[in-house]
Structure formats: structure tokens, C-alpha cells
Design a protein around this motif. Structure first.
Motif, mmCIF file in Angstrom:
data_model
loop_
_atom_site.group_PDB
_atom_site.id
_atom_site.type_symbol
_atom_site.label_atom_id
_atom_site.label_comp_id
_atom_site.label_asym_id
_atom_site.label_seq_id
_atom_site.Cartn_x
_atom_site.Cartn_y
_atom_site.Cartn_z
ATOM 1 N N ALA A 83 1.899 -24.596 15.386
ATOM 2 C CA ALA A 83 2.665 -24.043 14.262
ATOM 3 C C ALA A 83 2.941 -25.118 13.220
ATOM 4 O O ALA A 83 4.092 -25.423 12.898
ATOM 5 N N THR A 84 1.883 -25.671 12.656
ATOM 6 C CA THR A 84 2.034 -26.701 11.633
ATOM 7 C C THR A 84 1.999 -26.063 10.248
ATOM 8 O O THR A 84 1.475 -24.950 10.076
ATOM 9 N N ALA A 85 2.508 -26.796 9.258
ATOM 10 C CA ALA A 85 2.522 -26.283 7.880
ATOM 11 C C ALA A 85 1.106 -25.971 7.420
ATOM 12 O O ALA A 85 0.853 -24.944 6.761
ATOM 13 N N GLU A 86 0.157 -26.828 7.779
ATOM 14 C CA GLU A 86 -1.231 -26.636 7.335
ATOM 15 C C GLU A 86 -1.845 -25.362 7.943
ATOM 16 O O GLU A 86 -2.477 -24.560 7.248
ATOM 17 N N ASN A 87 -1.621 -25.160 9.241
ATOM 18 C CA ASN A 87 -2.168 -23.966 9.907
ATOM 19 C C ASN A 87 -1.528 -22.691 9.377
ATOM 20 O O ASN A 87 -2.192 -21.666 9.209
ATOM 21 N N ILE A 88 -0.226 -22.752 9.138
ATOM 22 C CA ILE A 88 0.469 -21.562 8.626
ATOM 23 C C ILE A 88 -0.034 -21.226 7.224
ATOM 24 O O ILE A 88 -0.300 -20.066 6.894
ATOM 25 N N ARG A 89 -0.205 -22.258 6.387
ATOM 26 C CA ARG A 89 -0.703 -22.026 5.029
ATOM 27 C C ARG A 89 -2.101 -21.409 5.075
ATOM 28 O O ARG A 89 -2.401 -20.455 4.358
ATOM 29 N N ALA A 90 -2.948 -21.914 5.952
ATOM 30 C CA ALA A 90 -4.317 -21.388 6.049
ATOM 31 C C ALA A 90 -4.309 -19.933 6.527
ATOM 32 O O ALA A 90 -5.050 -19.087 6.015
ATOM 33 N N ALA A 91 -3.451 -19.620 7.487
ATOM 34 C CA ALA A 91 -3.380 -18.242 7.999
ATOM 35 C C ALA A 91 -2.827 -17.303 6.928
ATOM 36 O O ALA A 91 -3.347 -16.190 6.719
ATOM 37 N N ALA A 92 -1.775 -17.745 6.225
ATOM 38 C CA ALA A 92 -1.119 -16.890 5.221
ATOM 39 C C ALA A 92 -2.054 -16.548 4.063
ATOM 40 O O ALA A 92 -1.857 -15.527 3.387
ATOM 41 N N ALA A 93 -3.078 -17.355 3.866
ATOM 42 C CA ALA A 93 -4.036 -17.080 2.782
ATOM 43 C C ALA A 93 -4.749 -15.742 2.995
ATOM 44 O O ALA A 93 -5.310 -15.165 2.061
ATOM 45 N N HIS A 94 -4.704 -15.204 4.227
ATOM 46 C CA HIS A 94 -5.361 -13.918 4.520
ATOM 47 C C HIS A 94 -4.441 -12.714 4.289
ATOM 48 O O HIS A 94 -4.839 -11.579 4.556
ATOM 49 N N ALA A 95 -3.203 -12.957 3.848
ATOM 50 C CA ALA A 95 -2.187 -11.894 3.882
ATOM 51 C C ALA A 95 -2.537 -10.676 3.028
ATOM 52 O O ALA A 95 -2.123 -9.558 3.356
ATOM 53 N N ALA A 132 0.884 -1.174 0.000
ATOM 54 C CA ALA A 132 0.000 0.000 0.000
ATOM 55 C C ALA A 132 0.917 1.217 0.000
ATOM 56 O O ALA A 132 2.151 1.074 -0.048
ATOM 57 N N SER A 133 0.344 2.408 0.086
ATOM 58 C CA SER A 133 1.199 3.607 0.110
ATOM 59 C C SER A 133 1.900 3.764 1.457
ATOM 60 O O SER A 133 2.821 4.568 1.595
ATOM 61 N N THR A 134 1.434 3.021 2.448
ATOM 62 C CA THR A 134 2.082 2.993 3.759
ATOM 63 C C THR A 134 2.294 1.519 4.130
ATOM 64 O O THR A 134 1.700 0.639 3.502
ATOM 65 N N PRO A 135 3.097 1.239 5.160
ATOM 66 C CA PRO A 135 3.196 -0.164 5.583
ATOM 67 C C PRO A 135 1.841 -0.643 6.111
ATOM 68 O O PRO A 135 1.037 0.158 6.592
ATOM 69 N N VAL A 136 1.622 -1.960 6.028
ATOM 70 C CA VAL A 136 0.328 -2.536 6.414
ATOM 71 C C VAL A 136 0.572 -3.629 7.439
ATOM 72 O O VAL A 136 1.519 -4.415 7.308
ATOM 73 N N ARG A 137 -0.281 -3.705 8.424
ATOM 74 C CA ARG A 137 -0.219 -4.787 9.414
ATOM 75 C C ARG A 137 -1.147 -5.912 8.943
ATOM 76 O O ARG A 137 -2.332 -5.663 8.630
ATOM 77 N N ALA A 138 -0.651 -7.134 8.898
ATOM 78 C CA ALA A 138 -1.462 -8.278 8.422
ATOM 79 C C ALA A 138 -2.237 -8.856 9.605
ATOM 80 O O ALA A 138 -1.977 -9.978 10.068
ATOM 81 N N THR A 139 -3.214 -8.102 10.076
ATOM 82 C CA THR A 139 -3.910 -8.492 11.315
ATOM 83 C C THR A 139 -4.712 -9.780 11.141
ATOM 84 O O THR A 139 -4.815 -10.571 12.084
ATOM 85 N N ALA A 140 -5.279 -10.012 9.963
ATOM 86 C CA ALA A 140 -6.068 -11.240 9.772
ATOM 87 C C ALA A 140 -5.181 -12.473 9.895
ATOM 88 O O ALA A 140 -5.593 -13.506 10.442
ATOM 89 N N VAL A 141 -3.953 -12.362 9.402
ATOM 90 C CA VAL A 141 -3.019 -13.494 9.524
ATOM 91 C C VAL A 141 -2.638 -13.683 10.992
ATOM 92 O O VAL A 141 -2.614 -14.813 11.500
ATOM 93 N N GLU A 142 -2.354 -12.567 11.654
ATOM 94 C CA GLU A 142 -1.977 -12.652 13.082
ATOM 95 C C GLU A 142 -3.072 -13.367 13.879
ATOM 96 O O GLU A 142 -2.796 -14.280 14.667
ATOM 97 N N GLN A 143 -4.332 -12.936 13.643
ATOM 98 C CA GLN A 143 -5.448 -13.534 14.396
ATOM 99 C C GLN A 143 -5.608 -15.012 14.082
ATOM 100 O O GLN A 143 -5.917 -15.824 14.956
ATOM 101 N N ALA A 144 -5.395 -15.364 12.809
ATOM 102 C CA ALA A 144 -5.556 -16.772 12.418
ATOM 103 C C ALA A 144 -4.460 -17.655 13.017
ATOM 104 O O ALA A 144 -4.664 -18.849 13.232
#
Ligand code: FAD
Length: 284
Positions: free
Chosen positions: A237-249, A219-231
Motif C-alpha cells: 500500500a505505497t503512494a506509488e502503487n495507489i496512484r497507479a491503481a487509481a489511474a484506472h478509476a 453513470a446512471s447507476t453506481p459503478v464498481r471500480a473493478t480495474a482499480v480493485e484488481q490493480a
């Protein structure tokens, strides 16, 4: 090219610098490491009447502990941030990100505060400053004020700094024991980020207890990926959970398309790099 002529002032205290800035008029410019300002002057994209060089102000350099936080002087160079033991122990994300900034020459001259004040959306240090809830201490003729990173970055190359103010120091809470990683995607080594993902996490027994993620150039400023953080929080910390959370990035992002990447490509990069950065951080 040769810059247009300007008056040059090199004060030795913050108070002198603030007074010089106030007396010099709206178009005066502060000089830190010069890594962004000097090219602009040489191309004559700016022609300030006065340059106020902060290089002789000793109080603006260095990193110290203060209570639950670290205080980073605005004129502390990238090189000094990279090798500082307090940063390594309490704000590892800043060290990881600074490792990726430009090349050794730039890191020896360029400053932490200069990068934040310049506010280039592709600048790597903005996203970690946001993710870590840094606070900017700003000096002007009316004294000092403190601005949280979330309010400091306002738009492309635009911050809460008024023309007659100086960024004095940056306060960062301690993240002792947190792990960190920065994934930076660029076309050639030592270049600016097309997209960057700054991740710091605290894990407990194989699960993510807390997570903070900042995105560079989405974006024009830095962005916090809050949806990923919440997920992530509370999840193993499994590969599956990380992949699912990162989908919100890419949620809440509005990257600017350019000749390197269109919007969709940048958003896909954000998702892929977030997955990689979180994976690397939890195992760091
Ligand atoms: C070849 C090259 C590659 C680079 N690659 C990267 C990269 O990969 N990632 C990255 O993040 N950066 C990169 N940079 C930028 C580098 O990180 C600079 O350090 C940074 O952009 C500006 O810091 P500076 O101290 O040089 O500030 P300057 O160039 O001196 O100043 C930049 C702007 O900020 C203002 N300013 C500076 N300090 C203050 C202050 N204390 N208070 C108020 N205003 C202030 C100045 O007036 C000016 O407008 C690169 C630079 C170069 C030359």
C-alpha cells in the motif's frame, strides 16, 4: 406548493402494506422518510392517488446480525445507521458514507431503504451497497425475493422494484476488520455528490489483501471500480502503487455532464478521489 390530494394508508405490518399497495393501483406510492418523495409531491412532479406510509411498521426498523451478515431494515434511518455498533464493527464503509449524507435533520428522517429505492445516481448509499455486495429483500403479493445490488440498480431512479413491491430489508455480508473511507466531492457542504468514491480494504502486513470500491454519480447507476480493485490486490500500500491503481478509476464509467461538471472533469475527479480514498482507507 401544496401536494395534490391523495388517500393515506398507514399499515402496521409488511403484509398489510403489500396488500394495500396491490389494491391501490399502479400510481400508488410508498412513503418512507419523505425526504425525496415529499418535495416531488409538493412540486406536483407526481400526484399519486394513494400514499402508503411505512412509518408504523416496526419490523422494518433496526439492524441485526444473522450468520455471516447484517440485516438492515429498510426503514432504519441514516442517523441509526451512523451510530449502530454492528455497522461500525462489520460494515464500517456504510458508517463512513452515511456521515456525509445531507445534514442532521435529513439523517433523522431519511431512511437507508428509501435512499436505495429512490436510486438517485448522486445518492451516496448506492455505491457502498454495490461495493459490499448487498442483497435487497423485496416483498410483493407473490412472497419475498432477493435481488443482488448489481441487479437492483437498473437506471436513473429505476430499480428492480415493481410498482407493487416494497423493499423490506438489506442484507450485507460482514467485513469485520476492513478499513473504510468515502471521498465525496460537492460544491457546498452537505450537498449531493458530484462524484463520490467508497472504498473498503483489508490489509495484511502492509499490502492490500482485498479491496472493494464503488463510485457515486459516474453513470446512471453506481459503478464498481473493478480495474482499480484488481490493480491494488497483492500490492504494497505505497503512494506509488495507489496512484497507479487509481489511474484506472474512470474505466467503464459514463457520467452524465451537467452545469457542475463535464464528463472529463468527472472522470478526473474519479481518479483523484480514488487515490485519496484508498490512501485514507489503508491508514484508517
Ligand atoms: C436537503 C436534502 C439533502 C440531501 N442530501 C443528500 C446527500 O447528500 N446524499 C444522499 O445520499 N441523499 C441526500 N438526500 C436524500 C436523503 O438521503 C433521503 O433519505 C433519500 O433520498 C430518500 O429516503 P427517504 O426515506 O426519505 O425516502 P422517501 O422520500 O420517502 O422515498 C423516496 C422514494 O423511494 C420509494 N421508497 C422508499 N422506501 C421504499 C421501500 N421500502 N420500498 C419501496 N419503495 C420505497 C418511495 O416511494 C419514493 O419513490 C437529501 C435530501 C434532502 C431533503
Amino acid at each position: 406548493m401544496i401536494p395534490a390530494a391523495f388517500d393515506y394508508v398507514a399499515p402496521s405490518t409488511v403484509d398489510e402494506a403489500v396488500q394495500a399497495l396491490a389494491g391501490a393501483g399502479e400510481d400508488a406510492k410508498v412513503l418512507a422518510g419523505g425526504q425525496s418523495l415529499l418535495p416531488v409531491l409538493r412540486m406536483r412532479l407526481a400526484a399519486p392517488s394513494t400514499i402508503i406510509d411505512l412509518g408504523k411498521i416496526a419490523e422494518l426498523r433496526g439492524i441485526r446480525e444473522e450468520g455471516d451478515g447484517l440485516v438492515i431494515g429498510s426503514m432504519t434511518t441514516h442517523y441509526d445507521v451512523q451510530r449502530d455498533h454492528l455497522i461500525a464493527e462489520h460494515a464500517a464503509l456504510l458508517a463512513r458514507v452515511t456521515d456525509t449524507v445531507a445534514d442532521p435533520q435529513v439523517r433523522h428522517r431519511g431512511t437507508f431503504g428509501g435512499s436505495l429505492a429512490h436510486a438517485d445516481p448522486a445518492g451516496d448509499l448506492l455505491a457502498p451497497a454495490l461495493a459490499l455486495d448487498a442483497e435487497m429483500v423485496i416483498a410483493g403479493m407473490d412472497g419475498r425475493r432477493t435481488v443482488p445490488a448489481a441487479e437492483f440498480f437498473q437506471d436513473l431512479f429505476t430499480t428492480a422494484l415493481a410498482a407493487d413491491e416494497i423493499l423490506v430489508e438489506v442484507r450485507v455480508p460482514k467485513y469485520t476488520g476492513w478499513r473504510a473511507h468515502y471521498e465525496k466531492f460537492n460544491r457546498v457542504a452537505q450537498a449531493w455528490s458530484m462524484v463520490g468514491v467508497a472504498v473498503t480494504v483489508r490489509t495484511e502486513g502492509g499490502a492490500v489483501a482485498e479491496a472493494r470500491i464503488g463510485l457515486t454519480n459516474m453513470a446512471s447507476t453506481p459503478v464498481r471500480a473493478t480495474a482499480v480493485e484488481q490493480a491494488l490486490v497483492g500490492q504494497a500500500a505505497t503512494a506509488e502503487n495507489i496512484r497507479a491503481a487509481a489511474a484506472h478509476a474512470a474505466e467503464g464509467t459514463s457520467p452524465t455532464p451537467d452545469s457542475n461538471a463535464d464528463v472529463e472533469f468527472r472522470q478526473e475527479l474519479a481518479r483523484v478521489l480514488t487515490g485519496r480514498a484508498v490512501t485514507a482507507a489503508v491508514t484508517a
